[in-house]
Motif scaffolding. Structure first.
Motif, PDB file in Angstrom:
ATOM      1  N   ILE A 162      -8.814  -7.259   1.856  1.00 33.17           N
ATOM      2  CA  ILE A 162      -9.237  -6.314   2.353  1.00 33.17           C
ATOM      3  C   ILE A 162      -9.565  -6.761   3.946  1.00 33.17           C
ATOM      4  CG2 ILE A 162     -11.454  -4.479   3.024  1.00 33.17           C
ATOM      5  CD1 ILE A 162     -11.896  -4.702   0.223  1.00 33.17           C
ATOM      6  N   ASN A 163      -9.890  -8.137   4.783  1.00 35.38           N
ATOM      7  CA  ASN A 163      -9.947  -9.054   5.411  1.00 35.38           C
ATOM      8  C   ASN A 163      -8.201  -8.695   6.421  1.00 35.38           C
ATOM      9  OD1 ASN A 163     -12.563  -9.188   6.027  1.00 35.38           O
ATOM     10  ND2 ASN A 163     -12.247 -10.484   5.025  1.00 35.38           N
TER      11      ASN A 163
ATOM     12  N   SER B  54      -0.287  -5.700   1.391  1.00 32.54           N
ATOM     13  CA  SER B  54      -1.497  -6.381   3.221  1.00 32.54           C
ATOM     14  C   SER B  54      -0.361  -4.678   3.814  1.00 32.54           C
ATOM     15  CB  SER B  54      -2.153  -6.955   2.832  1.00 32.54           C
ATOM     16  OG  SER B  54      -0.568  -8.029   3.590  1.00 32.54           O
ATOM     17  N   ARG B  55       0.626  -4.832   3.735  1.00 29.60           N
ATOM     18  CA  ARG B  55       1.447  -4.811   5.170  1.00 29.60           C
ATOM     19  C   ARG B  55       2.030  -2.813   4.416  1.00 29.60           C
ATOM     20  NH1 ARG B  55       4.664  -8.001   7.727  1.00 29.60           N
ATOM     21  NH2 ARG B  55       4.127 -10.670   7.505  1.00 29.60           N
TER      22      ARG B  55
ATOM     23  N   ILE C 224      -9.816   2.533  13.680  1.00 25.14           N
ATOM     24  CA  ILE C 224      -8.840   1.801  12.886  1.00 25.14           C
ATOM     25  C   ILE C 224      -8.988   1.614  11.500  1.00 25.14           C
ATOM     26  CG2 ILE C 224      -8.386   0.387  14.086  1.00 25.14           C
ATOM     27  CD1 ILE C 224     -10.043  -2.204  12.495  1.00 25.14           C
ATOM     28  N   GLU C 225      -7.441   2.047  10.099  1.00 29.33           N
ATOM     29  CA  GLU C 225      -7.748   1.815   8.702  1.00 29.33           C
ATOM     30  C   GLU C 225      -8.135   1.023   8.600  1.00 29.33           C
ATOM     31  OE1 GLU C 225      -3.995   2.306   8.555  1.00 29.33           O
ATOM     32  OE2 GLU C 225      -3.535   4.698   8.733  1.00 29.33           O
ATOM     33  N   SER C 226      -9.260   0.847   7.468  1.00 29.85           N
ATOM     34  CA  SER C 226     -10.226  -0.212   6.827  1.00 29.85           C
ATOM     35  C   SER C 226     -10.192   0.168   5.313  1.00 29.85           C
ATOM     36  CB  SER C 226     -11.861  -0.052   7.587  1.00 29.85           C
ATOM     37  OG  SER C 226     -12.229  -0.780   6.626  1.00 29.85           O
ATOM     38  N   LEU C 227     -10.305  -0.588   4.321  1.00 31.84           N
ATOM     39  CA  LEU C 227     -10.165  -0.430   2.690  1.00 31.84           C
ATOM     40  C   LEU C 227     -12.036  -1.463   2.440  1.00 31.84           C
ATOM     41  CD1 LEU C 227      -7.129  -1.897   2.188  1.00 31.84           C
ATOM     42  CD2 LEU C 227      -7.460   0.293   2.360  1.00 31.84           C
TER      43      LEU C 227
ATOM     44  N   THR D 234      -9.513  -5.111  -4.158  1.00 31.66           N
ATOM     45  CA  THR D 234     -10.858  -5.160  -4.065  1.00 31.66           C
ATOM     46  C   THR D 234     -11.232  -6.660  -3.507  1.00 31.66           C
ATOM     47  OG1 THR D 234     -10.808  -5.478  -6.131  1.00 31.66           O
ATOM     48  CG2 THR D 234     -11.361  -2.581  -5.685  1.00 31.66           C
ATOM     49  N   LEU D 235     -10.234  -7.217  -3.564  1.00 28.85           N
ATOM     50  CA  LEU D 235     -10.608  -8.869  -2.766  1.00 28.85           C
ATOM     51  C   LEU D 235     -10.850  -8.683  -1.517  1.00 28.85           C
ATOM     52  CD1 LEU D 235      -7.186 -11.045  -4.574  1.00 28.85           C
ATOM     53  CD2 LEU D 235     -10.033 -11.037  -4.950  1.00 28.85           C
TER      54      LEU D 235
END
Length: 394
Positions: free
Chosen positions: A74-75, A47-48, A388-391, A69-70
């Motif tokens: 993602i959050n 996540s980092r 912002i970046e988002s997955l 993909t969890l």
């Protein structure tokens, strides 16, 4: 961080390779080196990482792909992206292609040239007319298409109209609920008055839902697209029997509506934006900028402030600068829509009454050559502030 990444990769290699490596090591080395990293620590490390590294490591194994993909992962990634400084997302369009750039938004000195964090080319032409700003990393496009610029994917939503004759005359807005970390799309009739708009939650595997009667006043849409912040979506609308436009607010979480009256102002060229955490309306003329800020949450009191800016008038009218919104730091952004030479953005700080100009591509001739474009080709530019970046993916 690179040491952890190396350990993560080693811990996930095939068993035969691991066994061969262990045989080559001494017993002392074997005892000192961990051969397994706990899942929670793996998720924390992943996540980092930058999003590019995460997408690359997604191909390592099915296990890692399932981690990435969890929803919780993602959050977690989105929360870290939100805590960092937002970026400036820019799209340049020509007749032969469209190009996406991500630039730093803050701490750029006046007169400097800024290099992008990343850039890529896309073939989707619907990005020329976006229907929303960047809402927690996602952008709404015509045809009910959702664009994630970080991942570079596009997704078409089903239409809220059940019959072909009922598929025209709908307009859509993108909102975000920060409490439950959910994106929602709201669809309202454009020309006909209705008290039952439709809404869909992204990623929830649900169909369109109709807002129950009594929770929404009968209204139709006016021009312009909405703005969403602090869990509230704002858009311009018209009430039945009401002589003036109003602003409709939609609570993304509770899905309740509220009516906000417009301030008393003659100009109809009001740009809806956010300023210092509140809803604001901005109008610009030759001498400066007038700002109307919403004073109360119920939408009946506005404050008016006048700022005399020092934008270079010759360049403003030659390149047709447009007001593009406000940054999270409270600066007003002005930029041309069409240009031929190096593209630039003007930052105007109303509190300090100061202006700074930033170039975002110093040598457009080199850029044109790399894209196979002629000197006569012009570009249209769209700007998405506070990106912002988002997955997030569906």
């Amino acid at each position: 961080m690179r040491i952890f990444e190396k350990k993560l990769l080693l811990s996930n290699q095939p068993l035969k390779k691991k066994k061969r490596r262990r045989q080559e090591r001494s017993k002392d080395d074997d005892r000192s080196q961990p051969n397994h990293i706990p899942i929670d620590l793996t998720l924390e490390i992943l996540s980092r990482l930058p999003w590019k590294s995460i997408m690359r490591y997604q191909c390592v194994s099915k296990l890692w792909s399932s981690f990435i993909t969890l929803p919780s992962f993602i959050n977690s990634f989105t929360s870290r992206s939100t805590s960092r400084s937002p970026t400036l997302l820019v799209t340049l369009s020509s007749g032969l292609g469209k190009y996406v750039f991500s630039f730093p938004q803050r701490h750029i000195p006046d007169g400097s040239t800024c290099s992008p964090f990343y850039s890529y080319q896309i073939t989707n032409t619907d990005c020329d007319f976006p229907l929303s700003e960047s809402v927690q990393g996602l952008i709404l496009l015509p045809g009910l298409r959702i664009w994630n610029p970080t991942l570079g994917w596009f997704l078409a939503l089903p239409h809220p109209g059940t019959h072909r004759s009922n598929r025209k005359g709908w307009s859509s807005y993108l909102g975000y609920d920060p409490l439950e970390s959910k994106h929602k799309v709201l669809c309202v009739l454009s020309k006909n008055h209705s008290d039952q708009p439709r809404v869909i939650t992204l990623g929830a595997r649900e169909s369109w839902r109709t807002i129950p009667k009594g929770r929404c006043p009968s209204h139709c849409l006016a021009e312009g697209y909405g703005r969403c912040f602090n869990g509230i979506l704002y858009y311009r609308a018209r009430l039945r029997g009401y002589g003036h436009d109003i602003i409709m607010s939609f609570d993304v979480k509770s899905e309740n509506f509220n009516i906000i009256k417009f301030p008393e102002v003659r100009s109809r060229k009001l740009h809806m934006t956010r300023y210092e955490g509140s809803l604001a309306l901005v109008t610009r003329d030759y001498d400066g900028v007038t700002l109307y800020s919403l004073k109360d949450a119920h939408g009946h009191e506005w404050t008016r402030e006048r700022f005399v800016n020092h934008l270079p008038s010759e360049r403003v009218w030659r390149d047709s600068l447009r007001f593009r919104g406000t940054t999270d730091a409270g600066e007003f952004i002005f930029a041309p829509y069409v240009f031929h030479d190096a593209f630039f953005i003007l930052y105007f700080d109303p509190r300090r009454n100061s202006t700074r100009e930033v170039l975002f591509e110093k040598n457009m001739d080199e850029f044109r050559r790399s894209c196979g474009l002629h000197k006569t080709h012009s570009f249209t530019m769209e700007i998405f502030l506070n990106h912002i970046e988002s997955l997030f993916s569906l």
